[in-house]
Design a protein around this motif. Structure first.
Motif, PDB file in Angstrom:
ATOM      1  N   TRP A  21     -45.596 118.818  78.380  1.00 17.32           N
ATOM      2  CA  TRP A  21     -46.633 119.185  79.333  1.00 17.32           C
ATOM      3  C   TRP A  21     -47.852 119.760  78.617  1.00 17.32           C
ATOM      4  CZ3 TRP A  21     -48.675 118.538  83.860  1.00 17.32           C
ATOM      5  CH2 TRP A  21     -49.568 119.494  84.369  1.00 17.32           C
ATOM      6  N   ARG A  25     -51.695 118.370  79.014  1.00 13.01           N
ATOM      7  CA  ARG A  25     -52.734 119.183  79.645  1.00 13.01           C
ATOM      8  C   ARG A  25     -53.754 119.693  78.639  1.00 13.01           C
ATOM      9  NH1 ARG A  25     -54.083 124.416  81.079  1.00 13.01           N
ATOM     10  NH2 ARG A  25     -55.048 124.616  83.139  1.00 13.01           N
ATOM     11  N   VAL A  52     -51.041 113.679  88.465  1.00 14.44           N
ATOM     12  CA  VAL A  52     -50.097 114.324  87.558  1.00 14.44           C
ATOM     13  C   VAL A  52     -48.784 113.576  87.711  1.00 14.44           C
ATOM     14  CG1 VAL A  52     -48.697 116.368  87.109  1.00 14.44           C
ATOM     15  CG2 VAL A  52     -51.140 116.606  87.482  1.00 14.44           C
ATOM     16  N   TYR A  59     -45.539 112.567  80.178  1.00  7.92           N
ATOM     17  CA  TYR A  59     -46.466 113.131  81.163  1.00  7.92           C
ATOM     18  C   TYR A  59     -47.773 112.332  81.172  1.00  7.92           C
ATOM     19  CZ  TYR A  59     -43.540 117.370  81.221  1.00  7.92           C
ATOM     20  OH  TYR A  59     -42.510 118.262  81.348  1.00  7.92           O
ATOM     21  N   ILE A  61     -51.798 112.744  83.001  1.00  8.67           N
ATOM     22  CA  ILE A  61     -52.748 113.521  83.800  1.00  8.67           C
ATOM     23  C   ILE A  61     -54.057 112.747  83.893  1.00  8.67           C
ATOM     24  CG2 ILE A  61     -54.111 115.645  83.957  1.00  8.67           C
ATOM     25  CD1 ILE A  61     -51.892 117.100  82.481  1.00  8.67           C
ATOM     26  N   ARG A  63     -57.976 113.014  85.361  1.00 11.52           N
ATOM     27  CA  ARG A  63     -59.054 113.864  85.876  1.00 11.52           C
ATOM     28  C   ARG A  63     -60.287 112.991  86.074  1.00 11.52           C
ATOM     29  NH1 ARG A  63     -58.204 118.305  81.009  1.00 11.52           N
ATOM     30  NH2 ARG A  63     -56.264 119.246  81.816  1.00 11.52           N
ATOM     31  N   VAL A 160     -59.513 117.656  89.947  1.00 14.87           N
ATOM     32  CA  VAL A 160     -58.234 117.702  89.242  1.00 14.87           C
ATOM     33  C   VAL A 160     -57.126 118.116  90.203  1.00 14.87           C
ATOM     34  CG1 VAL A 160     -59.412 118.317  87.086  1.00 14.87           C
ATOM     35  CG2 VAL A 160     -58.420 120.122  88.510  1.00 14.87           C
ATOM     36  N   ASN A 161     -55.898 117.822  89.810  1.00 17.36           N
ATOM     37  CA  ASN A 161     -54.742 118.283  90.559  1.00 17.36           C
ATOM     38  C   ASN A 161     -54.671 119.797  90.470  1.00 17.36           C
ATOM     39  OD1 ASN A 161     -51.727 119.266  90.166  1.00 17.36           O
ATOM     40  ND2 ASN A 161     -51.676 117.536  91.582  1.00 17.36           N
ATOM     41  N   TYR A 164     -50.484 121.546  89.702  1.00 15.49           N
ATOM     42  CA  TYR A 164     -49.920 121.550  88.352  1.00 15.49           C
ATOM     43  C   TYR A 164     -50.996 121.631  87.264  1.00 15.49           C
ATOM     44  CZ  TYR A 164     -45.813 120.057  90.926  1.00 15.49           C
ATOM     45  OH  TYR A 164     -44.774 119.996  91.821  1.00 15.49           O
ATOM     46  N   ASP A 165     -52.008 120.774  87.326  1.00 12.29           N
ATOM     47  CA  ASP A 165     -52.994 120.720  86.253  1.00 12.29           C
ATOM     48  C   ASP A 165     -53.813 122.004  86.176  1.00 12.29           C
ATOM     49  OD1 ASP A 165     -54.688 119.934  84.242  1.00 12.29           O
ATOM     50  OD2 ASP A 165     -55.703 118.368  85.374  1.00 12.29           O
ATOM     51  N   ASN A 168     -51.774 125.062  85.464  1.00 12.53           N
ATOM     52  CA  ASN A 168     -50.997 124.945  84.228  1.00 12.53           C
ATOM     53  C   ASN A 168     -49.514 125.197  84.482  1.00 12.53           C
ATOM     54  OD1 ASN A 168     -50.428 124.488  81.541  1.00 12.53           O
ATOM     55  ND2 ASN A 168     -51.039 126.529  80.856  1.00 12.53           N
TER      56      ASN A 168
END
Length: 248
Positions: A21, A25, A52, A59, A61, A63, A160-161, A164-165, A168
């Motif tokens: 993760w 990130r 995410v 993983y 992600i 954005r 952004v999410n 989670y994002d 963090n």
């Protein structure tokens, strides 16, 4: 209410195939930059503009960054609303955040893979906003964003999410949270993203109006010293979680 159209330089930045993760990130660069959703997605719209994902071993992600020309706005808007038309998928909560001024992307240049790490901890909206498809998502922009509209020539933001994002938080389980949107290059202007705002009143104009109101009532007013107004902080620093802090 006046509108500010998003520049057709909006870009989805994708960090993928990371085994941890923190690596996904906190990556300094994305693996892929998809400008205005084409040609990777096509049709200037994408159902994974925000994402995410964790498949049990890797993983991902996503954005999406946007830029707006705000050079002609000299006053802090009284209110402002970001409007983004949702497309296909709506399983990700979102938050709108500031993108650092040093990001390559602007109203004439696409964002690049290195801009993935240019996100900041400054929120431009509330967190955990539920996403809708087949209609405009109307997102109120906070004072930090409205102040930036007045002080900057180019407003840069990221979607952004939030669950989670932005927070963090390692999902730690198999998930695939996604939100889709139409981009500024879409052929039908009725689907493009924009900011709608209510014009504000400058400090000097407001003081003049207040003084006139007091005088009309036969009262008195005290002077106002500009020298006592603190200048807003500027600059920023990188923090350990990969986001930046700044003066808002």
């Amino acid at each position: 209410m006046p509108n500010i159209n998003a520049a057709a330089t909006d870009t989805t930045l994708i960090a993928t195939e990371h085994s941890t993760w923190s690596a996904a990130r906190g990556a300094s660069s994305a693996n892929t930059a998809v400008p205005d959703a084409a040609p990777f997605f096509g049709s200037d719209r994408a159902n994974i503009a925000v994402r995410v994902g964790f498949d049990g071993s890797e993983y991902t992600i996503n954005r999406t960054m946007m830029a707006f020309d705000v050079s002609g706005i000299s006053q802090v808007p009284a209110s402002a609303t970001l409007k983004i038309y949702g497309f296909q998928l709506a399983s990700s909560d979102v938050v709108i955040i500031k993108v650092d001024d040093s990001a390559t992307g602007n109203t004439s240049s696409n964002f690049v893979v290195g801009d993935y790490s240019k996100v900041t901890a400054t929120k431009y909206s509330a967190e955990n906003l539920s996403w809708q498809v087949g209609q405009y998502n109307e997102i109120p922009l906070n004072l930090a964003c409205r102040a930036a509209i007045q002080t900057q020539s180019t407003l840069k933001m990221a979607i952004v999410n939030s669950t989670y994002d932005f927070s963090n938080s390692d999902p730690g389980t198999t998930i695939n949270h996604r939100a889709g949107m139409y981009f500024a290059g879409f052929s039908d202007a009725n689907f493009r993203p924009f900011i709608s705002y209510v014009e504000g009143v400058s400090t000097v104009e407001e003081l003049i109006r207040k003084r006139r109101r007091v005088r009309s009532r036969g009262g008195t007013t005290r002077g106002f010293s500009v020298s006592r107004v603190a200048a807003p902080p500027s600059g920023g620093k990188v923090v350990s979680n990969g986001y930046k802090t700044d003066g808002y």
